[in-house]
Write an enzyme that holds these catalytic residues in place. Sequence first.
Site, short mmCIF file in Angstrom:
data_model
loop_
_atom_site.label_atom_id
_atom_site.label_comp_id
_atom_site.label_asym_id
_atom_site.label_seq_id
_atom_site.Cartn_x
_atom_site.Cartn_y
_atom_site.Cartn_z
CG ASP A 202 -1.79 1.23 1.30
OD1 ASP A 202 -2.67 1.36 0.44
OD2 ASP A 202 -1.58 2.06 2.21
CG LEU A 283 -8.68 9.36 4.22
CD1 LEU A 283 -8.70 10.63 5.06
CD2 LEU A 283 -9.86 9.34 3.26
NE ARG A 284 0.24 5.93 2.28
CZ ARG A 284 0.21 5.21 3.40
NH1 ARG A 284 -0.39 4.03 3.41
NH2 ARG A 284 0.76 5.65 4.51
CB ALA A 285 -6.62 4.88 -2.08
CB VAL A 288 -1.92 7.86 -4.31
CG1 VAL A 288 -1.24 7.31 -5.56
CG2 VAL A 288 -0.96 7.80 -3.13
#
Length: 723
Positions: A202, A283-285, A288
């Site tokens: 991830d 919330l990284r998705a 990015v």
Amino acid sequence: MPVHYPFSAVLGCQADSADGLDDMGLALVLTTISPEIGGVLVRGEKGTAKSTAVRGLAAVLPSISVYAGDRFSIDPADGSAESPDGPFGAAAAVESRPVRLVELPVGASEDRVVGSIHLESALSRGTVEFEPGLLARAHRGLLYVDEVNLLHDHLVDLLLDAAAMGRVSVERDGVSVSHAARFVLIGTMNPEEGELRPQLLDRFGLTVEVAAPRDPSLRAEVVRRRMAFDLDAAAFAERFGPGERALTARIAEARELVGKVRLTEAGLLKIAEVCAAFEVDGLRADIVTARTAVAHAAWAGRSEVTRADIRRAALLALPHRRRRNPFDAPGLDEDLLDRILGDDELPPEPPEGGPDDGSDDGSGDDSVGLDTPPPSGSDGSTDGEDSSDGSASGDDGSDGGEPLSVEPASEASAEPDGNSETNTDAPADDQPPNEPQAPSGVAPESVTSAAQAYRPRLLTVTGLGTGRTGGRSKAIGSSGRRIGATEGGRGGLHLVETLKAAAGKQAARGRTTGRVELRTEDLRTAIREGREANLVLFCVDASGSMAARKRMAQVKAAVLSLLLDAYRRRDKVGMVTFRGEGAEVALPPTGSVDLAAARLDEIPAGGRTPLAEGLLEAARVLQREQLRDPDLRPLLVVVTDGRANSRTHGKAAVKRSQQAAAYVAGLGVTTVVIDSESGPMRLGLARELAGHLGAEHVPVAEVSAEALTSAVHGYTTVGKGAA
């Protein structure tokens, strides 16, 4: 200077048109446009130009300006940047140099990665100086890790943390240094050699899957180009020179534009809607995907993010974030993605003041600006054909640049041959009640899915090994607690023991005062005890008696649980099955635990029980692997109820299985027998087999760690076959 294979010569990496890049080429370019994306992980089978494309990428990136002699490569145009080699005044010389591609070897030490004291200065001059590591050298460049899935976990954590924070702080050996470390992290891997842990997967911003092209004309073009490069590398590079220069110019233009690209409120909400619909964690998705969409718009020369940009960004940023457990294959439902995005283009900016939510900040601007660095690119709706030296991009028939997906080649599961015979030695209560009996002489075959996996007890190899770092058995290696020192050898310097060894020799060397004189024979290296990875070979009984009373589902659950444990401990795994009249290698030893789990699910049950053949086949596999890697210690896990029969069943089959067990025991391999026998009437044959093998006997119900804990409280007895 060696000539690298040109990036634009890789099939699918030509940027002479809007749709000239495939998934791999586009992901690499976008992450250089916007390093905040978080890097790229390229997954694919061997021989698909992964390393070739990465090494060629550095040559097409615009040059950077640095201070002459600055080992940390800070940007002279950035007034806030500080270098441990500074400060640099206004009169300091500034020079331009190409972007570095720093390769991190799989066996690198932590000191080599983050830096440590300069040993020569410390020993010869008595001064403490910091020697920068690979992360300092990679600042403002590319850090490449080939076979990143084989890198030790603590180094992967260190790399990804540095990539996320943009700084490295070293507090060790009397050194206190902090420096910038902003780089594009690129990892390549072959899934057959094992997977990254999901949480590490991830942390990579983008992930692409590559495979060799199946079109003969494309394969022929790859070979043609490679042979031309090998014949005359300079002439080949010159041939693709215009394409390389055009790509460099386009990347530079995209970097200038990326800070000006507008991501509207509608676009941001659409990204959030996509990420929520695919149920990605955290919330990284979202972050990015937004940064990738902005970079893609800049690559395409647009000043505003479109629906096509979001689609391309989602296909690169989300597939690997949908894994729910280690055996889930990465992927994305493109039909669902298209339904979420809809057919209409993003609506224009709302009127000043934004949506009527009862709040107004008075700015009147609902766009979101994302700063990022730039490569050159495509128009957001397509991505070209194929990746060079053998790598191919997906093709949906419309030049759409679908993400590549590698389907692991699975062996066909064994089919009924019509000659399997019933296990005449099985007690009558092993036949499931209220089910039709099989015709005489024929045992029905069935493929049973595994029951729910659980946390298994830890099985280890006895003794102390010297294999590669892992998490299973005790071993002497480069990491772990320090338990002593040795003269010579490999490993980190044991400074105290080195000085102690030299101290007693100073008088003989004519030194009574002053600095200690050190010589080569004084050097001592640390001996550390840590954990190693092992070869876990499963020898699974798939006979008719195992199919009775849903026993196979319980057995597969135990094996699946042990496979999950092997995944976490970085083991190599293999599988031998025996049924009917023989045994076969269902899976040769591999680092891909995912593949092992898939093969396990395909194993049918039925037929007689050729136990001797299974043990002998397992012995042959172990002997072959010992020749390939003597340091990889094996753990043999035999899963059976202990029955042995064949066409010549009876006492002859039992005697043959005992002889095979004695032969395996003579190999000195640590063995565990998982006893699958259940029910009120038990023959105890698996316990007898464990005795002949010199193995630990574990009932299948006690494979779980919870069952082992219960045993301590007297609920059951570990190692006993009785329930």
